[in-house]
Design a protein around this motif. Structure first.
Motif: not given
Lengths: 419, 345
Positions: B31, B34, B37-38, B41-42, B45, B57-61, B320
């Motif tokens: 979690v 934001s 987050f990028p 998530t990279t 993945e 699983i990555v949540e943007s909180t 990125k």
């Protein structure tokens, strides 16, 4: 004596002018809202249409037995095979930085794509093969003509060297644009060129399924009881007022409720369509109850009375005679409620569905995200190529919303009987 | 099947679903921020594709929200990792400890530059931190120990060399971590260039903070939402306005917007990495040590994140927009991560 002709005609011209003015104002209002709609659709479609096409680059890779063991395809280093293929196509590239640019022409997914093509078609093995792989997002921007080459090099995402390489590939027919199937069959990705909407679409479908399965029977049950059986007293008035209030509660509140009850108290798994559907069911329940009650009310009382007079119990009268007639109206209400739920993001934030999820969910207990969330996440991503994806995802969402509303209208037209 | 049987079956299924205990996870749950987050998530993945583990699983909180979730308990139904665009606060460490989360592993992953940019056109503007403070603070000094509500409406009133355009800056709202970092690094940085304010820090810390961190509310600073792409679009439409956003958005939109020089330093990759550009913050993530070995793949995920392939100077995270740590710092942090040494404040 009153002269009626004169009195009736009093100020007639002025009154008629006022009427004409009002009608023109009405037409103007419709025109303005239509214009906004057209502008919105035009800009979204203009931005998103490009997603249909995807750039690919042909790479000649060496698939001889020295590089790949036919017994054990997965063990080969496809990444270095692709890199070698690119280097062979541009033997003049030697410096490290230039090589990095060269490798950057194809997507990071390219190695996996080569592997998949070989797994699916092992006859490719044993020699040089030219395979098509996905181009990177920046290369795609150039190939689809979205890079302004008049700008100085530092202000562009694509450098002169990359443009020269891409031009050469285009000239030799080693770069092409094809139909972008991946957008509809892939899950989310951080690489815009391979990001797709399938995972969020499946997430939305599973969530709506749970939402419908819970809210439709519950909503109809509550509506039938309240409308036909509940005694009319203070209590039922209070319930009615509260249901109407619930329909106007901001959706984030339902998300908070879901967080504390479904996740906190019941311990259901986070980020799953099961919890998402339950939260959205809470949200759509009032809409369905209100629509269903209106549908029941529109059935003439004579139906029920005739059934009762012939000896049916009240429950039989309702279920055999009133409900079938009211059903189309109830379904319409449910579909409108579902369409609302489909576009909702705020409550999903609280229960962890605003998340990056690559794998396509197959059950309501697997982590998932939803279409509007996907749009929100893509709109926030820095990579330029996501702009197109965002618009395309909006088109998909709008298509589903329009379809659902269309079904609601058709159902009403086709099945509803007017009295 | 009779109606009654059907009802019974449906009820049983529903009860079973509700009564089921928290289901054991086979994927890592992340979690948080934001901004991170990028990057997170990279890595997630790539990790999912290149190993046999499930994709995390990555949540943007948001940083604050993420730490709150992270510290809410030690069980497997709580997140394993939280991303933060600032360091964890001691109050948050206490909250964690109260809920049984004692061993936290801290990982610093790199830097993010915050830029002040406008639409491309004339040459980029050169600003100092003091000028940024004078343009955007609610109250500004009007003499030794005196303040007045911000009187400046044009940039050239602050410094005659600056352009004669209205001060209009689009930036993130107070809920955003970018805004916190901007206030701390840019506004406070400019604020303490006044000696008497700097002296105030020791005497009256809260007055110092409110003077240095409060952004003006008379319309010169426009809260433009959390979406940085939106700010870039608005700058394109309004060439006189400036915008505050993260470096990766400047990099991706270099054909549309240009970053202002701050203290004579341009917001460029190398200059931010060397620490010359003054408005840059560190990015972190935090791991629950107790979950290592319980939730599969955490150790391998950490190894992937801290590999040269990912966070190195030529790694895929740099592509990125993540600005890497120096070589020494990277090897230090990688060592700490490998031994899972707990956080020390």
């Amino acid at each position: 004596m009153i002269n009626f002709t004169q009195e009736a005609g009093f100020g007639l011209r002025r009154r008629k002018r006022a009427e004409a003015r009002f009608q023109w104002a009405g037409r103007g209002a419709i025109l303005i809202s239509l214009a906004f709609l057209v502008i919105m659709f035009a800009s979204i479609i203009g931005n998103g249409a490009g997603v249909i096409w995807q750039s690919q680059i042909a790479v000649t890779v060496d698939l001889s037995a020295e590089e790949i063991d036919p017994e054990n395809i997965g063990d080969a280093s496809f990444n270095s095979l692709v890199k070698k293929g690119l280097r062979d196509a541009f033997p003049e590239v030697e410096k490290r930085k230039e090589k990095k640019r060269l490798y950057g022409l194809v997507s990071t997914e390219a190695a996996f794509e080569v592997e998949r093509q070989i797994q699916a078609n092992p006859e490719l093995l044993g020699g040089m093969q030219t395979l098509w792989v996905t181009a990177s997002d920046d290369a795609d921007l150039y190939i689809s003509g979205q890079v302004d080459t008049d700008l100085p090099e530092v202000k562009r995402r694509v450098s002169d060297a990359e443009i020269a390489m891409l031009d050469k590939l285009l000239e030799e027919g080693l770069a092409r644009e094809t139909f972008n199937r991946g957008f509809f069959t892939n899950g989310d990705s951080r690489e815009p060129e391979i990001a797709g909407i399938l995972s969020s679409l499946m997430g939305s479908a599973l969530t709506l399924l749970v939402c419908f399965a819970l809210s439709f029977p519950l909503g109809i049950g509550a509506a039938i009881y309240l409308e036909e059986f509940a005694p009319k007293n203070r209590m039922s008035d209070l319930i009615e007022v509260n249901i109407n209030n619930l329909a106007a509660v901001p959706s984030i509140v339902f998300g908070l409720l879901g967080l504390s009850i479904f996740l906190g108290y019941m311990g259901l798994p986070r980020s799953t369509p099961l919890v998402g559907g339950m939260v959205l069911a809470l949200m759509t329940l009032p809409t369905i109850i209100i629509a269903s009650r209106a549908a029941l009310r529109s059935v003439p009382p004579s139906f029920k009375e005739a059934a009762l007079a012939l000896g049916a119990t009240p429950v039989q009268a309702i279920f055999h005679h009133v409900l079938p007639v009211a059903m189309p109206g109830m379904l319409t209400g449910a579909i409108v409620g579902m369409a609302q739920a489909l576009g909702e993001t705020a409550p999903l934030l609280m229960i962890g569905m605003v998340a990056f999820i690559v794998d396509v969910p197959t059950s309501v207990l697997e982590p998932a995200t939803a279409l509007p969330v996907q749009i929100f996440l893509w709109a926030d991503a820095p990579e330029r190529a996501f702009t197109e994806k965002t618009a395309a995802a909006i088109i998909v969402l709008l298509t589903f919303l329009i379809l659902m509303n269309l079904i609601a209208i058709l159902l009403r037209r086709k099945l509803e009987t007017r009295f | 099947m009779s109606v009654r049987l059907k009802t019974l079956a449906a009820t049983t299924v529903l009860t079973a679903a509700i009564a089921a205990p928290a289901i054991a996870r086979d994927q890592i749950n992340i979690v948080g921020s934001s901004t991170v987050f990028p990057f997170s998530t990279t890595v997630a993945e790539r990790f999912g594709k290149s190993t046999d583990f499930a994709t995390p699983i990555v949540e943007s909180t948001g940083s604050g929200g993420g730490l709150k979730l992270f510290c809410s308990g030690a069980g497997v139904d709580t997140p394993d990792i939280t991303n933060a665009s600032r360091r964890i606060k001691s109050s948050e460490v206490e909250l964690c400890a109260e809920n049984g989360v004692n061993d936290i592993v801290e990982v610093k992953i790199g830097f993010d530059g915050i830029v002040l940019a406008n639409a491309v056109g004339d040459a980029p503007v050169e600003l100092t931190l003091q000028e940024i403070f004078l343009a955007l603070a609610k109250d500004v000094p009007s003499g030794e120990g005196e303040t007045q509500p911000n009187p400046y409406t044009m940039w050239n009133e602050i410094n005659p060399d600056l352009p004669a355009v209205k001060i209009e800056v689009l930036g993130p709202p107070p809920t955003s971590g970018t805004r916190d970092a901007f206030a701390e690094l840019a506004l406070e940085g400019g604020c303490k260039t006044f000696d008497w304010i700097k002296a105030m820090k020791k005497e009256d810390k809260s007055a110092y903070k409110s003077l240095c961190h409060t952004v003006r509310e008379d319309g010169a600073y426009v809260e433009a939402g959390e979406n940085d792409n939106l700010i870039v679009q608005k700058l394109e439409a309004n060439p006189d306005a400036f915008g505050v956003f993260g470096y990766s958005f400047l990099e991706q939109n270099s054909d549309k917007v240009q970053g202002s020089l701050v203290g004579g330093v341009a917001p460029e990759f190398e200059l931010i990495a060397d620490g010359d550009y003054p408005i840059a913050r560190s990015l972190y993530f935090y791991v629950k040590k107790d979950h290592v070995g319980v939730v599969p793949g955490i150790e391998e995920f950490l190894a992937e994140f801290t590999s040269e392939d990912a966070w190195g100077e030529d790694g895929y995270l740099a592509d990125k927009g993540l600005i890497p740590l120096s070589d020494d710092e990277r090897s230090d942090w990688a060592e700490k991560v490998k031994s899972l040494s707990p956080l020390s404040m």
